[in-house]
Write a protein that holds these residues in place. Structure first.
Motif, PDB file in Angstrom:
ATOM      1  N   HIS A   1      -4.783 -69.325 -22.618  1.00 55.52           N
ATOM      2  CA  HIS A   1      -3.806 -70.478 -22.225  1.00 55.52           C
ATOM      3  C   HIS A   1      -4.824 -71.588 -21.621  1.00 55.52           C
ATOM      4  N   GLY A   2      -6.126 -71.585 -21.629  1.00 58.59           N
ATOM      5  CA  GLY A   2      -6.989 -72.761 -21.100  1.00 58.59           C
ATOM      6  C   GLY A   2      -6.760 -73.725 -21.838  1.00 58.59           C
ATOM      7  N   SER A   3      -6.450 -74.892 -21.244  1.00 55.97           N
ATOM      8  CA  SER A   3      -6.414 -76.274 -22.014  1.00 55.97           C
ATOM      9  C   SER A   3      -7.919 -76.815 -22.271  1.00 55.97           C
ATOM     10  N   LEU A   4      -8.058 -77.670 -23.309  1.00 49.29           N
ATOM     11  CA  LEU A   4      -9.327 -78.414 -23.333  1.00 49.29           C
ATOM     12  C   LEU A   4      -9.909 -78.921 -22.244  1.00 49.29           C
ATOM     13  N   SER A   5      -8.911 -79.731 -21.416  1.00 51.41           N
ATOM     14  CA  SER A   5      -9.386 -80.278 -20.194  1.00 51.41           C
ATOM     15  C   SER A   5      -9.805 -79.561 -19.215  1.00 51.41           C
ATOM     16  N   PHE A   6      -9.153 -78.455 -18.918  1.00 49.62           N
ATOM     17  CA  PHE A   6      -9.134 -77.240 -17.833  1.00 49.62           C
ATOM     18  C   PHE A   6     -10.832 -76.553 -18.313  1.00 49.62           C
ATOM     19  N   THR A   7     -10.692 -75.991 -19.542  1.00 46.84           N
ATOM     20  CA  THR A   7     -12.030 -75.274 -19.623  1.00 46.84           C
ATOM     21  C   THR A   7     -13.039 -76.118 -19.868  1.00 46.84           C
ATOM     22  N   GLY A   8     -13.110 -77.405 -20.238  1.00 41.83           N
ATOM     23  CA  GLY A   8     -14.134 -78.544 -20.337  1.00 41.83           C
ATOM     24  C   GLY A   8     -14.635 -78.748 -19.024  1.00 41.83           C
ATOM     25  N   ARG A   9     -13.389 -78.984 -18.016  1.00 44.00           N
ATOM     26  CA  ARG A   9     -14.100 -79.327 -16.585  1.00 44.00           C
ATOM     27  C   ARG A   9     -14.956 -78.027 -16.175  1.00 44.00           C
ATOM     28  N   LEU A  10     -14.563 -76.794 -16.334  1.00 44.74           N
ATOM     29  CA  LEU A  10     -15.009 -75.738 -15.412  1.00 44.74           C
ATOM     30  C   LEU A  10     -16.451 -75.721 -16.347  1.00 44.74           C
ATOM     31  N   ALA A  11     -16.554 -75.764 -17.761  1.00 40.54           N
ATOM     32  CA  ALA A  11     -17.682 -75.759 -18.445  1.00 40.54           C
ATOM     33  C   ALA A  11     -18.683 -76.786 -17.984  1.00 40.54           C
ATOM     34  N   ASN A  12     -18.460 -77.863 -17.689  1.00 39.37           N
ATOM     35  CA  ASN A  12     -19.360 -78.882 -17.311  1.00 39.37           C
ATOM     36  C   ASN A  12     -19.899 -78.519 -15.973  1.00 39.37           C
ATOM     37  N   ILE A  13     -19.217 -77.811 -15.089  1.00 38.17           N
ATOM     38  CA  ILE A  13     -19.829 -77.374 -13.942  1.00 38.17           C
ATOM     39  C   ILE A  13     -20.844 -76.491 -13.902  1.00 38.17           C
ATOM     40  N   VAL A  14     -20.681 -75.572 -14.881  1.00 36.93           N
ATOM     41  CA  VAL A  14     -21.800 -74.644 -15.125  1.00 36.93           C
ATOM     42  C   VAL A  14     -22.857 -75.246 -16.001  1.00 36.93           C
ATOM     43  N   ARG A  15     -22.561 -76.129 -17.045  1.00 39.14           N
ATOM     44  CA  ARG A  15     -23.804 -76.736 -17.613  1.00 39.14           C
ATOM     45  C   ARG A  15     -24.693 -77.764 -16.679  1.00 39.14           C
ATOM     46  N   VAL A  16     -24.038 -78.285 -15.806  1.00 38.45           N
ATOM     47  CA  VAL A  16     -24.746 -79.121 -14.900  1.00 38.45           C
ATOM     48  C   VAL A  16     -25.527 -78.347 -13.790  1.00 38.45           C
ATOM     49  N   ARG A  17     -24.959 -77.150 -13.506  1.00 39.90           N
ATOM     50  CA  ARG A  17     -25.670 -76.243 -12.420  1.00 39.90           C
ATOM     51  C   ARG A  17     -26.815 -75.484 -13.256  1.00 39.90           C
ATOM     52  N   LYS A  18     -26.885 -75.196 -14.690  1.00 37.44           N
ATOM     53  CA  LYS A  18     -27.794 -74.696 -15.242  1.00 37.44           C
ATOM     54  C   LYS A  18     -28.887 -75.698 -15.758  1.00 37.44           C
ATOM     55  N   ASN A  19     -28.364 -76.739 -16.229  1.00 37.28           N
ATOM     56  CA  ASN A  19     -29.440 -77.841 -16.896  1.00 37.28           C
ATOM     57  C   ASN A  19     -29.295 -79.298 -16.573  1.00 37.28           C
ATOM     58  N   GLY A  20     -28.588 -79.395 -15.440  1.00 35.79           N
ATOM     59  CA  GLY A  20     -28.540 -80.862 -15.002  1.00 35.79           C
ATOM     60  C   GLY A  20     -27.744 -81.591 -15.781  1.00 35.79           C
ATOM     61  N   ASN A  21     -28.623 -83.135 -16.035  1.00 37.61           N
ATOM     62  CA  ASN A  21     -27.836 -83.980 -16.895  1.00 37.61           C
ATOM     63  C   ASN A  21     -28.721 -83.761 -18.238  1.00 37.61           C
ATOM     64  N   TYR A  22     -29.496 -83.098 -18.521  1.00 35.99           N
ATOM     65  CA  TYR A  22     -30.437 -82.842 -19.879  1.00 35.99           C
ATOM     66  C   TYR A  22     -29.729 -82.438 -21.016  1.00 35.99           C
ATOM     67  N   THR A  23     -29.968 -83.028 -22.108  1.00 36.50           N
ATOM     68  CA  THR A  23     -29.750 -82.380 -23.524  1.00 36.50           C
ATOM     69  C   THR A  23     -31.122 -82.420 -24.299  1.00 36.50           C
ATOM     70  N   TYR A  24     -31.192 -81.012 -24.665  1.00 36.13           N
ATOM     71  CA  TYR A  24     -32.375 -80.911 -25.223  1.00 36.13           C
ATOM     72  C   TYR A  24     -32.718 -80.994 -26.611  1.00 36.13           C
ATOM     73  N   PHE A  25     -33.515 -81.264 -27.303  1.00 40.49           N
ATOM     74  CA  PHE A  25     -33.842 -81.113 -28.793  1.00 40.49           C
ATOM     75  C   PHE A  25     -34.972 -80.762 -28.977  1.00 40.49           C
ATOM     76  N   ASN A  26     -35.593 -80.308 -30.286  1.00 36.62           N
ATOM     77  CA  ASN A  26     -36.788 -79.897 -30.493  1.00 36.62           C
ATOM     78  C   ASN A  26     -37.097 -80.582 -31.918  1.00 36.62           C
ATOM     79  N   ARG A  27     -38.435 -80.489 -32.228  1.00 36.49           N
ATOM     80  CA  ARG A  27     -38.806 -81.110 -33.690  1.00 36.49           C
ATOM     81  C   ARG A  27     -39.286 -79.660 -34.382  1.00 36.49           C
TER      82      ARG A  27
END
Ligand code: V47
Ligand code: SF4
Length: 375
Positions: free
Chosen positions: A40-66
């Protein structure tokens, strides 16, 4: 036990509010609530909540490696129905076996590049065994002592240990002593035993996959975890899969990253199954981010889902875009990934992350930041 269907279809269900409250408070959601999000979770609802978790755990970083990939062979004793890559024997031009010399020569082509990781994975070859690979890793480390060796799925490891007549602990310890640092997340597919029997019978069972990762964690080798989704599985199967990972992570804390892998349908025995939509990919990332509260990182493997979806995924929980320099595993190009020769320079990857509104951070395998690309 995960119920097969949640008894509600109302979008205004109090469960929406309960889940949101839990996520905002940093509390764990249950398997039933996870299933509810899938149903039942819409894209916007799940996305909004996921972003809260993402920012809590990793701030605004997106990682990559070589990193770069070495695939010693695509010859495989197994016959997974979704696999576009394996060959039973050296059929035509399609089956390959790299010699040790070829592998080391490939490594040497990266001599002048600041690569931090090599990812070694391939088919389960009947003759390339534990001691061959242990000695190969030792030679790799002699040439590049600084490089992190992430190698062999639990499926390859189960076969190697069985053939060498050693326990998982003994086999992993031998590889570790020769220089292997960690395990990639492949071979997990979907843990439900009935589905596994239909799509990848014979290879390492779910229990074996989990036992090998647990053993690796206990001897100090971290690992990743994957889930192959978007084929014949139901939402219940996805919840069950992630729940088994969450339980193991509670015990060991040894997983670095969860990597959902979208089933691609070209050139395999499951080609009749339509691929899921990008909306479903994003919802799946978001729900994984919400459910797997004890995984620090969620990775989108861009050579598989494409650069645009990877960029958008950063707003749906993803904090890591696997950044190979100029190569990727053939397992995807042969299965119909967006781009058959995926390539992104570091500058392009950095620009892609910045355009998505995040701060690019080059990392090593263990997520230590090597360089931040803030403006
Ligand atoms: O286990 C095979 C998947 C996996 C298909 O740990 C397919 O950093 C989609 O696990 N459609 C191997 N997927 C690759 C893997 C991986 C990749 C990148 C990074 C890491 C990491 C791990 O590829 C297999 C299987 O689940 N796969 N065929 C297909 N048709
Ligand atoms: Fe072999 Fe891996 Fe392909 Fe299965 S997915 S057939 S184990 S190469």
């Amino acid at each position: 036990m995960i119920p097969s269907k949640i008894e509600t279809s109302s979008l205004n269900s109090p469960l929406h509010k309960i889940i949101e409250k839990k996520v905002r408070a940093g509390e764990r959601i249950s398997t039933q609530e996870c299933l509810y999000l899938y149903e039942h979770g819409s894209l916007s609802f799940t996305g909004r909540l996921a972003n809260i978790v993402r920012v809590r755990k990793n701030g605004n970083y997106t990682y990559f490696n070589r990193n770069f990939h070495i695939e010693p062979t695509n010859i495989c004793v197994y016959d997974c129905k979704f696999c576009s890559y394996s060959r039973l024997t050296k059929q035509k031009e399609e089956g390959w076996e790299m010699t040790e010399e070829e592998i080391l020569n490939k490594l040497k082509t990266y001599d002048s590049q600041p690569i931090t990781e090599v990812h070694i994975v391939g088919g389960v070859h009947p003759k390339m065994g534990l001691h061959y690979f242990a000695s190969l890793i030792q030679k790799i480390k002699t040439i590049r002592p600084d490089i992190h060796v992430k190698a062999f799925t639990a499926v390859e490891l189960e076969y190697m240990c069985r053939k060498a007549k050693v326990t998982y602990k003994e086999g992993l310890q031998i590889l570790k002593d020769h220089g292997q640092n960690s395990l990639p997340g492949g071979g997990a597919e979907i843990f439900d035993e009935e589905l596994r029997a239909q799509i990848c019978a014979d290879k390492a069972t779910s229990a074996q996959w989990l036992e090998i990762h647990e053993t690796a964690h206990r001897i100090g080798m971290p690992s990743n975890a994957t889930m192959l989704y978007g084929h014949i599985e139901s939402f219940t199967h996805r919840v069950d899969h992630m729940n088994r990972l969450r339980l193991l992570q509670d015990k060991t804390g040894g997983f670095n990253t969860f990597i959902p892998l979208k089933f691609r349908n070209k050139n395999n025995q499951m080609s009749h199954i339509a691929e899921v939509s990008i909306i479903e990919d994003l919802r799946n990332y978001a729900i994984a981010r919400i459910f797997l509260d004890n995984f620090k990182h969620l990775k989108a493997y861009w050579p598989m889902i494409g650069k645009s979806t990877a960029q958008i995924s950063m707003s749906f929980g993803v904090d890591d875009i696997d950044g190979t320099i100029d190569d990727s595993t053939k397992i995807y190009s042969m299965a119909g990934a967006e781009d058959s020769h995926p390539s992104l320079s570091t500058e392009e990857l950095v620009a892609l992350i910045k355009q998505g509104g995040r701060i690019p951070a080059e990392r090593d395998t263990l997520y230590n930041i090597i360089k931040e690309y803030a403006d």
